[in-house]
Design an enzyme around this catalytic site. Structure first.
Site, PDB file in Angstrom:
ATOM      1  CB  SER A  44     -63.764 121.109  20.653  1.00 19.00           C
ATOM      2  OG  SER A  44     -63.193 120.723  19.077  1.00 19.00           O
ATOM      3  CG  ASP A  76     -63.780 119.310  25.489  1.00 23.64           C
ATOM      4  OD1 ASP A  76     -62.876 119.468  26.704  1.00 23.64           O
ATOM      5  OD2 ASP A  76     -62.402 119.254  25.495  1.00 23.64           O
ATOM      6  CG  ASP A  98     -64.443 127.186  27.895  1.00 25.11           C
ATOM      7  OD1 ASP A  98     -63.931 128.115  29.137  1.00 25.11           O
ATOM      8  OD2 ASP A  98     -63.333 126.724  27.146  1.00 25.11           O
ATOM      9  CD  GLU A 130     -62.663 125.049  31.299  1.00 28.87           C
ATOM     10  OE1 GLU A 130     -62.429 124.767  30.418  1.00 28.87           O
ATOM     11  OE2 GLU A 130     -61.383 125.636  30.368  1.00 28.87           O
ATOM     12  CG  HIS A 181     -56.486 123.977  25.675  1.00 36.71           C
ATOM     13  ND1 HIS A 181     -56.954 124.888  25.915  1.00 36.71           N
ATOM     14  CD2 HIS A 181     -56.451 122.539  26.245  1.00 36.71           C
ATOM     15  CE1 HIS A 181     -58.414 124.156  26.557  1.00 36.71           C
ATOM     16  NE2 HIS A 181     -58.229 123.104  27.177  1.00 36.71           N
ATOM     17  N   GLY A 182     -52.944 122.575  24.562  1.00 40.25           N
ATOM     18  CA  GLY A 182     -51.247 122.146  23.261  1.00 40.25           C
ATOM     19  C   GLY A 182     -50.008 121.796  24.120  1.00 40.25           C
ATOM     20  N   GLY A 212     -55.279 120.232  28.996  1.00 33.56           N
ATOM     21  CA  GLY A 212     -54.504 120.669  28.486  1.00 33.56           C
ATOM     22  C   GLY A 212     -53.438 119.426  28.730  1.00 33.56           C
TER      23      GLY A 212
HETATM   24  O1  G3H Z   1     -60.129 119.456  26.586  1.00 32.77           O
HETATM   25  C1  G3H Z   1     -59.046 119.400  25.790  1.00 32.77           C
HETATM   26  C2  G3H Z   1     -57.474 118.966  26.027  1.00 32.77           C
HETATM   27  O2  G3H Z   1     -57.872 120.122  27.215  1.00 32.77           O
HETATM   28  C3  G3H Z   1     -56.854 118.819  25.645  1.00 32.77           C
HETATM   29  O3  G3H Z   1     -56.049 119.551  25.679  1.00 32.77           O
HETATM   30  O4  G3H Z   1     -54.122 119.580  24.017  1.00 32.77           O
HETATM   31  O5  G3H Z   1     -53.024 119.629  25.805  1.00 32.77           O
HETATM   32  O6  G3H Z   1     -54.016 117.456  25.525  1.00 32.77           O
HETATM   33  P1  G3H Z   1     -54.091 118.726  24.668  1.00 32.77           P
HETATM   34 ZN    ZN Z   2     -59.536 121.806  27.403  1.00 31.40          ZN
END
Ligand code: G3H
Ligand code: ZN
Length: 283
Positions: A44, A76, A98, A130, A181-182, A212
Protein backbone atom coordinates in the site's frame (compact mmCIF):
# COMPACT_ATOMS: atom_id res chain seq x y z
CA UNK A 1 -2.13 -10.99 -17.79
CA UNK A 2 -1.34 -14.57 -18.82
CA UNK A 3 -1.60 -15.74 -15.22
CA UNK A 4 -4.85 -13.85 -14.71
CA UNK A 5 -6.34 -15.41 -17.85
CA UNK A 6 -5.15 -18.83 -16.80
CA UNK A 7 -6.73 -18.44 -13.35
CA UNK A 8 -9.92 -17.22 -14.91
CA UNK A 9 -10.05 -20.26 -17.21
CA UNK A 10 -9.41 -22.64 -14.32
CA UNK A 11 -11.95 -20.86 -12.06
CA UNK A 12 -9.32 -20.30 -9.44
CA UNK A 13 -7.53 -17.26 -8.03
CA UNK A 14 -4.03 -15.97 -7.33
CA UNK A 15 -3.26 -14.98 -3.75
CA UNK A 16 -2.21 -11.37 -3.12
CA UNK A 17 -0.36 -10.72 0.14
CA UNK A 18 0.77 -7.41 1.58
CA UNK A 19 4.15 -6.95 3.19
CA UNK A 20 5.90 -4.10 4.96
CA UNK A 21 9.22 -5.67 5.86
CA UNK A 22 11.77 -7.95 4.23
CA UNK A 23 10.85 -10.70 6.72
CA UNK A 24 7.17 -10.65 5.76
CA UNK A 25 8.14 -10.75 2.10
CA UNK A 26 10.46 -13.67 2.74
CA UNK A 27 7.65 -15.61 4.48
CA UNK A 28 5.30 -15.05 1.52
CA UNK A 29 7.89 -16.09 -1.03
CA UNK A 30 8.93 -19.19 0.93
CA UNK A 31 5.26 -20.24 1.04
CA UNK A 32 4.76 -19.77 -2.69
CA UNK A 33 7.91 -21.74 -3.39
CA UNK A 34 6.84 -24.57 -1.10
CA UNK A 35 3.43 -24.97 -2.73
CA UNK A 36 4.83 -24.05 -6.15
CA UNK A 37 2.18 -21.48 -7.03
CA UNK A 38 2.25 -17.97 -8.46
CA UNK A 39 1.87 -15.14 -5.99
CA UNK A 40 1.33 -11.39 -5.98
CA UNK A 41 3.01 -9.32 -3.32
CA UNK A 42 1.64 -5.86 -2.64
CA UNK A 43 2.55 -2.63 -0.94
CA UNK A 44 0.00 0.00 0.00
CA UNK A 45 1.17 3.61 -0.05
CA UNK A 46 2.11 3.45 3.65
CA UNK A 47 3.98 0.17 3.14
CA UNK A 48 5.79 1.71 0.16
CA UNK A 49 6.81 4.71 2.23
CA UNK A 50 8.41 2.33 4.71
CA UNK A 51 10.01 -0.12 2.27
CA UNK A 52 10.86 2.09 -0.71
CA UNK A 53 9.55 1.49 -4.23
CA UNK A 54 12.84 0.90 -6.00
CA UNK A 55 14.01 -1.24 -3.10
CA UNK A 56 10.85 -3.37 -3.32
CA UNK A 57 11.32 -3.81 -7.06
CA UNK A 58 14.93 -4.90 -6.60
CA UNK A 59 14.29 -7.44 -3.87
CA UNK A 60 11.18 -8.94 -5.51
CA UNK A 61 13.08 -9.32 -8.78
CA UNK A 62 15.91 -11.04 -6.92
CA UNK A 63 13.46 -13.47 -5.29
CA UNK A 64 11.86 -14.13 -8.64
CA UNK A 65 15.22 -15.08 -10.14
CA UNK A 66 16.52 -17.01 -7.15
CA UNK A 67 13.34 -18.93 -6.30
CA UNK A 68 12.28 -19.53 -9.90
CA UNK A 69 8.56 -18.92 -9.29
CA UNK A 70 6.23 -16.25 -10.71
CA UNK A 71 6.14 -13.42 -8.18
CA UNK A 72 4.44 -10.18 -9.19
CA UNK A 73 4.76 -6.81 -7.51
CA UNK A 74 1.62 -4.73 -7.05
CA UNK A 75 1.22 -1.08 -6.07
CA UNK A 76 -1.77 -1.66 -3.82
CA UNK A 77 -4.38 1.06 -3.12
CA UNK A 78 -2.74 3.88 -5.04
CA UNK A 79 -4.78 6.98 -4.48
CA UNK A 80 -3.22 9.58 -6.76
CA UNK A 81 -1.66 9.87 -10.19
CA UNK A 82 1.66 10.96 -8.62
CA UNK A 83 1.94 7.78 -6.54
CA UNK A 84 0.93 5.72 -9.58
CA UNK A 85 3.63 7.36 -11.69
CA UNK A 86 6.22 6.61 -9.02
CA UNK A 87 5.27 2.89 -9.02
CA UNK A 88 5.10 2.62 -12.81
CA UNK A 89 8.51 4.30 -13.13
CA UNK A 90 9.96 1.91 -10.54
CA UNK A 91 8.80 -1.06 -12.63
CA UNK A 92 5.87 -2.47 -10.63
CA UNK A 93 3.96 -5.20 -12.50
CA UNK A 94 0.49 -4.06 -11.51
CA UNK A 95 -1.37 -1.28 -9.78
CA UNK A 96 -4.60 -0.83 -7.86
CA UNK A 97 -5.76 2.60 -8.96
CA UNK A 98 -7.94 3.29 -5.97
CA UNK A 99 -10.30 6.14 -6.61
CA UNK A 100 -13.07 4.50 -4.59
CA UNK A 101 -13.31 7.50 -2.26
CA UNK A 102 -13.78 9.86 -5.24
CA UNK A 103 -17.00 10.63 -7.10
CA UNK A 104 -17.52 8.21 -10.04
CA UNK A 105 -16.36 10.66 -12.75
CA UNK A 106 -13.16 11.56 -10.88
CA UNK A 107 -12.41 7.91 -10.21
CA UNK A 108 -12.74 7.22 -13.96
CA UNK A 109 -10.62 10.25 -14.84
CA UNK A 110 -7.76 9.27 -12.50
CA UNK A 111 -7.66 5.71 -13.84
CA UNK A 112 -7.68 6.85 -17.46
CA UNK A 113 -4.73 9.13 -16.73
CA UNK A 114 -2.84 6.25 -15.08
CA UNK A 115 -3.55 3.87 -17.97
CA UNK A 116 -2.43 6.48 -20.53
CA UNK A 117 0.82 7.07 -18.66
CA UNK A 118 1.46 3.35 -18.26
CA UNK A 119 0.99 2.85 -22.02
CA UNK A 120 2.98 5.94 -23.03
CA UNK A 121 5.97 4.70 -21.08
CA UNK A 122 5.68 1.34 -22.84
CA UNK A 123 5.27 -0.45 -19.49
CA UNK A 124 1.57 -1.21 -19.97
CA UNK A 125 1.20 -2.67 -16.49
CA UNK A 126 -1.95 -4.39 -15.23
CA UNK A 127 -4.39 -1.77 -13.91
CA UNK A 128 -7.16 -2.55 -11.44
CA UNK A 129 -9.95 -0.12 -10.61
CA UNK A 130 -12.06 0.02 -7.44
CA UNK A 131 -15.73 0.74 -7.18
CA UNK A 132 -17.49 0.88 -3.82
CA UNK A 133 -16.24 1.61 -0.32
CA UNK A 134 -14.87 -1.33 1.69
CA UNK A 135 -13.04 0.47 4.51
CA UNK A 136 -9.42 1.51 4.62
CA UNK A 137 -7.49 -0.20 7.39
CA UNK A 138 -5.99 -3.67 7.62
CA UNK A 139 -6.42 -3.86 11.39
CA UNK A 140 -8.46 -5.81 13.92
CA UNK A 141 -11.54 -3.61 14.28
CA UNK A 142 -14.22 -3.33 16.98
CA UNK A 143 -16.91 -2.38 14.47
CA UNK A 144 -17.65 -2.40 10.80
CA UNK A 145 -16.47 0.97 9.36
CA UNK A 146 -19.47 3.20 8.53
CA UNK A 147 -20.38 3.10 4.84
CA UNK A 148 -19.26 -0.46 4.15
CA UNK A 149 -22.01 -2.42 2.39
CA UNK A 150 -23.41 -5.49 4.09
CA UNK A 151 -26.55 -5.85 1.99
CA UNK A 152 -26.98 -6.07 -1.76
CA UNK A 153 -28.76 -2.72 -1.86
CA UNK A 154 -25.50 -0.93 -1.05
CA UNK A 155 -22.95 -3.15 -2.80
CA UNK A 156 -21.45 -2.20 -6.18
CA UNK A 157 -24.37 -2.19 -8.64
CA UNK A 158 -23.76 -4.38 -11.72
CA UNK A 159 -24.85 -1.61 -14.16
CA UNK A 160 -22.39 0.82 -12.55
CA UNK A 161 -19.62 -1.76 -12.76
CA UNK A 162 -20.32 -2.18 -16.48
CA UNK A 163 -20.19 1.60 -17.07
CA UNK A 164 -16.99 1.88 -15.02
CA UNK A 165 -15.19 -0.92 -16.87
CA UNK A 166 -16.30 0.43 -20.25
CA UNK A 167 -15.29 4.02 -19.52
CA UNK A 168 -11.95 3.29 -17.84
CA UNK A 169 -10.70 0.28 -19.80
CA UNK A 170 -9.34 -1.33 -16.61
CA UNK A 171 -7.89 -4.83 -16.76
CA UNK A 172 -9.59 -5.83 -13.51
CA UNK A 173 -12.26 -4.57 -11.16
CA UNK A 174 -12.43 -4.65 -7.36
CA UNK A 175 -16.07 -4.30 -6.29
CA UNK A 176 -17.83 -4.06 -2.94
CA UNK A 177 -19.64 -7.37 -2.43
CA UNK A 178 -19.80 -7.62 1.36
CA UNK A 179 -16.02 -7.53 1.78
CA UNK A 180 -14.26 -5.19 4.18
CA UNK A 181 -10.64 -4.35 4.93
CA UNK A 182 -9.65 -5.74 8.31
CA UNK A 183 -10.95 -8.33 10.73
CA UNK A 184 -14.16 -7.33 12.51
CA UNK A 185 -14.08 -8.71 16.06
CA UNK A 186 -17.75 -9.69 16.03
CA UNK A 187 -17.37 -11.39 12.63
CA UNK A 188 -16.98 -10.14 9.05
CA UNK A 189 -20.06 -9.71 6.86
CA UNK A 190 -21.03 -12.49 4.47
CA UNK A 191 -19.80 -12.20 0.88
CA UNK A 192 -22.50 -12.09 -1.78
CA UNK A 193 -21.61 -14.71 -4.36
CA UNK A 194 -24.67 -13.64 -6.31
CA UNK A 195 -23.39 -10.06 -6.61
CA UNK A 196 -20.01 -11.34 -7.80
CA UNK A 197 -21.74 -13.41 -10.49
CA UNK A 198 -24.02 -10.52 -11.51
CA UNK A 199 -21.09 -8.11 -11.88
CA UNK A 200 -19.18 -10.69 -13.85
CA UNK A 201 -22.15 -11.04 -16.20
CA UNK A 202 -22.85 -7.32 -16.57
CA UNK A 203 -19.22 -6.49 -17.38
CA UNK A 204 -18.87 -9.22 -19.98
CA UNK A 205 -16.53 -11.23 -17.77
CA UNK A 206 -14.01 -8.68 -16.51
CA UNK A 207 -11.60 -10.36 -14.05
CA UNK A 208 -12.67 -9.47 -10.51
CA UNK A 209 -10.51 -8.91 -7.45
CA UNK A 210 -11.65 -9.52 -3.88
CA UNK A 211 -10.05 -7.21 -1.33
CA UNK A 212 -10.37 -7.60 2.41
CA UNK A 213 -10.19 -11.40 2.56
CA UNK A 214 -8.96 -11.52 6.16
CA UNK A 215 -11.75 -12.68 8.43
CA UNK A 216 -13.62 -14.45 5.63
CA UNK A 217 -14.02 -18.20 6.25
CA UNK A 218 -11.76 -20.34 4.03
CA UNK A 219 -14.73 -22.09 2.43
CA UNK A 220 -16.16 -18.76 1.25
CA UNK A 221 -12.77 -17.66 -0.08
CA UNK A 222 -12.59 -20.84 -2.17
CA UNK A 223 -16.13 -20.16 -3.42
CA UNK A 224 -15.44 -16.62 -4.68
CA UNK A 225 -12.80 -17.98 -7.01
CA UNK A 226 -15.38 -20.28 -8.57
CA UNK A 227 -17.70 -17.29 -9.05
CA UNK A 228 -15.25 -15.21 -11.08
CA UNK A 229 -12.71 -13.67 -8.72
CA UNK A 230 -9.17 -14.06 -10.03
CA UNK A 231 -7.16 -12.36 -7.27
CA UNK A 232 -7.81 -12.43 -3.51
CA UNK A 233 -6.11 -9.92 -1.18
CA UNK A 234 -4.95 -10.76 2.34
CA UNK A 235 -3.21 -8.45 4.77
CA UNK A 236 -4.62 -8.28 8.31
CA UNK A 237 -4.27 -12.01 9.01
CA UNK A 238 -0.62 -11.83 7.96
CA UNK A 239 -0.02 -8.77 10.13
CA UNK A 240 -1.59 -10.52 13.12
CA UNK A 241 0.52 -13.67 12.59
CA UNK A 242 3.76 -11.68 12.20
CA UNK A 243 3.03 -9.49 15.22
CA UNK A 244 2.13 -12.42 17.48
CA UNK A 245 5.23 -14.37 16.45
CA UNK A 246 7.48 -11.42 17.25
CA UNK A 247 5.88 -10.91 20.64
CA UNK A 248 6.43 -14.59 21.48
CA UNK A 249 9.99 -14.81 20.27
CA UNK A 250 11.05 -11.59 22.01
CA UNK A 251 9.31 -12.47 25.26
CA UNK A 252 10.46 -16.09 25.28
CA UNK A 253 14.05 -15.19 24.66
CA UNK A 254 14.66 -11.76 26.07
CA UNK A 255 18.41 -11.80 25.70
CA UNK A 256 18.58 -12.96 22.11
CA UNK A 257 19.89 -10.02 20.11
CA UNK A 258 20.62 -11.66 16.74
CA UNK A 259 17.91 -10.35 14.44
CA UNK A 260 18.12 -13.37 12.15
CA UNK A 261 17.24 -15.52 15.14
CA UNK A 262 14.43 -13.58 16.76
CA UNK A 263 12.89 -12.58 13.42
CA UNK A 264 12.83 -16.13 12.06
CA UNK A 265 9.61 -16.86 14.00
CA UNK A 266 7.93 -13.99 12.19
CA UNK A 267 9.03 -15.30 8.79
CA UNK A 268 7.73 -18.78 9.66
CA UNK A 269 4.39 -17.48 10.91
CA UNK A 270 3.82 -15.54 7.68
CA UNK A 271 4.91 -18.55 5.63
CA UNK A 272 2.40 -20.84 7.35
CA UNK A 273 -0.59 -18.53 7.00
CA UNK A 274 0.23 -17.78 3.36
CA UNK A 275 0.61 -21.50 2.61
CA UNK A 276 -2.81 -22.14 4.09
CA UNK A 277 -4.48 -19.35 2.11
CA UNK A 278 -2.73 -19.97 -1.18
CA UNK A 279 -3.60 -23.68 -1.02
CA UNK A 280 -7.29 -22.69 -1.22
CA UNK A 281 -6.56 -21.85 -4.87
CA UNK A 282 -4.96 -25.14 -5.88
CA UNK A 283 -6.69 -26.68 -8.88
O1 G3H B 1 -5.34 -4.68 -0.28
C1 G3H B 1 -5.26 -5.32 0.78
C2 G3H B 1 -6.31 -6.24 1.16
O2 G3H B 1 -7.51 -5.90 0.62
C3 G3H B 1 -6.27 -6.58 2.60
O3 G3H B 1 -7.48 -6.85 3.25
O4 G3H B 1 -6.54 -6.72 5.54
O5 G3H B 1 -8.84 -7.53 5.15
O6 G3H B 1 -6.90 -8.91 4.48
P1 G3H B 1 -7.44 -7.53 4.69
ZN1 ZN C 1 -7.37 -3.92 -0.36
Amino acid sequence: RDYINESSKNKTAIGHFNFATAEMLRGIVEAAKEVNMPVIVGLSEGERNFFGVREARAIVSAYRDDFGIPIFLNADHTKSFERAKEAIDAGFDAIVADGSALPFAENVEMIKKIISYSRETGKNIVVEGELGFIGTSSEVLENLPPGVAVDELNMTPPYEAEKFVRETGVDMLAPSVGNVHGIIKSGNPVISIKRIEDIKLSTGGVPLVLHGASGIPDGDVAMVAKAGVVIVHFSTEIRVAFHQALISSLSENHDEISPYKYLRGGVNAVREIVKKKISLFKV
